[in-house]
Enzyme design. Structure first.
Site, PDB file in Angstrom:
ATOM      1  N   GLY A 123     -25.101  23.202   2.573  1.00  0.00           N
ATOM      2  CA  GLY A 123     -23.748  23.966   2.788  1.00  0.00           C
ATOM      3  C   GLY A 123     -23.936  25.288   3.277  1.00  0.00           C
ATOM      4  CG  ASP A 245     -23.010  17.052  16.816  1.00  0.00           C
ATOM      5  OD1 ASP A 245     -23.857  16.505  17.623  1.00  0.00           O
ATOM      6  OD2 ASP A 245     -23.459  17.758  15.769  1.00  0.00           O
TER       7      ASP A 245
HETATM    8  P1  AMP Z   1     -26.266  21.183  14.022  1.00  0.00           P
HETATM    9  O1  AMP Z   1     -27.771  20.285  14.415  1.00  0.00           O
HETATM   10  O2  AMP Z   1     -26.316  22.524  13.489  1.00  0.00           O
HETATM   11  O3  AMP Z   1     -25.319  21.037  14.948  1.00  0.00           O
HETATM   12  O4  AMP Z   1     -25.647  20.333  12.636  1.00  0.00           O
HETATM   13  C1  AMP Z   1     -25.722  18.956  12.720  1.00  0.00           C
HETATM   14  C2  AMP Z   1     -24.818  18.466  11.327  1.00  0.00           C
HETATM   15  O5  AMP Z   1     -25.505  19.008   9.955  1.00  0.00           O
HETATM   16  C3  AMP Z   1     -23.472  19.248  11.288  1.00  0.00           C
HETATM   17  O6  AMP Z   1     -22.775  18.023  10.910  1.00  0.00           O
HETATM   18  C4  AMP Z   1     -23.686  20.196  10.140  1.00  0.00           C
HETATM   19  O7  AMP Z   1     -22.456  20.402   9.601  1.00  0.00           O
HETATM   20  C5  AMP Z   1     -24.691  19.909   9.356  1.00  0.00           C
HETATM   21  N1  AMP Z   1     -25.541  20.501   8.777  1.00  0.00           N
HETATM   22  C6  AMP Z   1     -26.512  21.410   9.356  1.00  0.00           C
HETATM   23  N2  AMP Z   1     -27.012  22.317   8.306  1.00  0.00           N
HETATM   24  C7  AMP Z   1     -26.568  21.921   7.188  1.00  0.00           C
HETATM   25  C8  AMP Z   1     -26.550  22.389   5.849  1.00  0.00           C
HETATM   26  N3  AMP Z   1     -27.411  23.549   5.527  1.00  0.00           N
HETATM   27  N4  AMP Z   1     -25.500  22.085   4.746  1.00  0.00           N
HETATM   28  C9  AMP Z   1     -24.868  21.006   5.042  1.00  0.00           C
HETATM   29  N5  AMP Z   1     -24.910  20.292   6.530  1.00  0.00           N
HETATM   30  C10 AMP Z   1     -25.408  20.700   7.244  1.00  0.00           C
HETATM   31 MG    MG Z   2     -23.267  21.203  15.288  1.00  0.00          MG
END
Ligand code: AMP
Ligand code: MG
Length: 480
Positions: A123, A245
């Site tokens: 998170g 997303d």
């Molecule tokens: P992203 O590739 O940055 O768009 O993230 C893809 C998914 O992974 C999203 O649902 C984010 O909220 C989740 N996510 C990415 N990094 C973290 C993290 N450090 N802790 C929790 N969830 C994460």
């Molecule tokens: Mg994202």
């Protein structure tokens, strides 16, 4: 003085299955890195003066009155593979503010702790991606490209474990909304037509009040994305992780992870360390956008009374993206070349330049900027192998003789279409490295320079220059 945010939280009034109510997890020792005062003023925020109080606010340790913190749920295709359950895993939305002209903005803390959607993640965010998002999103805004904004950045005083022990940080993101193609996909995949209808109504009211029904929304989003991707390509921007997303309905750029601006032009350029097959390469971006929009179209089908007719109409709409993108992209190219009149061969002339730039290893930004000047032949110095440039310049100058607009006016218009400064990847990395070592001077200097990207300024010549061979940074890592 306590913080006052003019909140009106419409997303929090949607059905409970759209999100989870979730306060940010307080951090150990918040410290303010940056506050974007002009943006805070634009949003009509009243903020405390003291850095410590601001740090607690933008770390999520103190909540402004009227905040209704929540994590949004969504789904998405990541690198083409379906994930039925994603969501804000490290972001918490505090609420929406409505400004004097009636526009509405989400205020979100990214890196604010775990939520039910964190899966295996902590998170949190580390300083590098937080500063990258701050720098690049604000650079995009200054370039006039639709984007989420960065309102503040704070250190958390905590360590996050990534490739090593990294300093934790939080960025406050401001967005017209965080509604994504993946938000529609989430409810469509569950067959939750009531939720889909509520999301449609909310999105139309918020972003495209003139759009009628699912077809109207689809048409508006296709138009907004065609403009956005053309604008990206006009400044050499590579998003890097165009998953469904990470594509907004508003048409704003979102999720600055492994993004970067190209130095030397090449259509197959990729920066993301995880994009092994070049799915999200520079020149693939329009096709990927079309693919994502087809997923949006599919998600909207359950809202259509006549499914077969809708499939036909939506397929046509999604296929129409290519032509709409081309129209936008060609307009961008014509502006970059300063062509106010239209001739059949103009786009071929532009593509010929791009091909020569790819072959000659030409710096994208410097080539186009030099073309605006009194000495366009100087663009040759932006090429590693300049031989291919002179014949093109001759053809271009012949073409310019048929322009009716005075040359001085053309130069002014071209300077507004061809930035002198982009957020060069090696400078972004340099600012991050210095910050990790406790020195925020390069970060602040880069940010303030990027706020004025269309003016030639001798004092920031070092930031405008292309990287030397040894300075070049060709990989970026995901924002996690
Ligand atoms: P992203 O590739 O940055 O768009 O993230 C893809 C998914 O992974 C999203 O649902 C984010 O909220 C989740 N996510 C990415 N990094 C973290 C993290 N450090 N802790 C929790 N969830 C994460
Ligand atoms: Mg994202």
């Amino acid at each position: 003085m306590t913080a006052v945010f003019p909140f009106d939280n419409s997303y929090a009034r949607l059905p409970e299955r759209f999100f989870t109510r979730q306060p940010p997890a307080p951090v150990r020792a918040p410290k303010l890195i940056a506050l974007n005062r002009p943006l805070a003023d634009h949003l009509g925020l009243t903020l405390p003066e003291e850095d410590d109080t601001l740090a607690r606010l933008f770390a999520g340790n103190d909540l402004p009155n009227g905040a209704e913190p929540l994590a949004q749920v969504y789904a998405g295709h990541q690198f083409g593979g379906w994930s039925a359950q994603l969501g804000d895993g490290r972001a918490v939305m505090l609420g929406e503010v409505v400004i004097s002209d009636g526009s509405r903005f989400d205020i979100q803390l990214k890196g604010a702790g775990q939520t039910p959607y964190s899966r295996m993640g902590d998170g949190r965010a580390w300083l590098g991606p937080v500063l990258r998002e701050y720098i690049v999103s604000e650079a995009m805004a200054a370039l006039g490209i639709p984007t989420t904004r960065a309102l503040a950045a704070v250190e958390t005083g905590e360590i996050v474990l990534r490739e090593g022990r990294m300093p934790g940080a939080i960025v406050t993101r401001v967005a017209a909304s965080h509604i994504r193609v993946g938000t529609f996909q989430f409810f469509a995949a569950r067959g939750d037509t009531d939720a889909l209808q509520a999301l449609l109504d909310h999105t139309i009211a918020r972003h495209f009040p003139d759009a009628e029904g699912p077809a109207g929304l689809l048409d508006a989003v296709i138009g907004a994305q065609a403009r956005l991707i053309a604008a990206w390509m006009g400044v050499g921007f590579i998003h890097g992780v165009m998953n469904t997303d990470n594509m907004t309905l508003s048409g704003e750029t979102i999720d600055y992870g492994p993004c970067a601006f190209m130095d030397a032009y090449h259509p197959e350029m990729v920066f993301s360390s995880i994009d092994q097959f070049g799915r999200y390469a520079y020149a693939n971006q329009p096709q990927i956008a079309a693919w994502n929009l087809a997923q949006l179209a599919t998600s909207l089908l359950p809202l259509m009374p006549d499914r077969d007719a809708a499939i036909e109409a939506f397929t046509d709409a999604a296929n129409g993206f290519a032509g709409r993108f081309d129209a936008e992209w060609h307009a961008v190219l014509r502006a970059k070349l300063g062509l106010a009149t239209a001739e059949d061969d103009d786009i071929a002339l532009a593509f010929d330049l791009l091909n020569r730039m790819a072959q000659g290893g030409a710096d994208f930004t410097r080539t186009f900027r030099a073309l605006c000047s009194d000495t366009p032949q100087d663009a040759a110095s932006a090429f590693a192998a300049p031989a291919a440039f002179a014949p093109w310049l001759e053809a271009y100058q012949t073409r310019l003789t048929r322009e009716t607009r005075p040359a001085t006016e053309r130069a002014i218009a071209m300077q507004a279409a061809n930035p002198a400064l982009i957020a060069r990847n090696h400078r972004v990395e340099e600012a991050i490295q210095a910050a990790v070592g406790g020195d925020y001077t390069p970060f602040h200097r880069l940010n303030s320079a990027l706020a004025d990207p269309f003016t030639d300024r001798p004092d920031i010549a070092d930031l405008q220059q292309a990287p030397t061979e040894g300075e070049r940074v060709t990989q970026t890592f995901c924002g996690t």
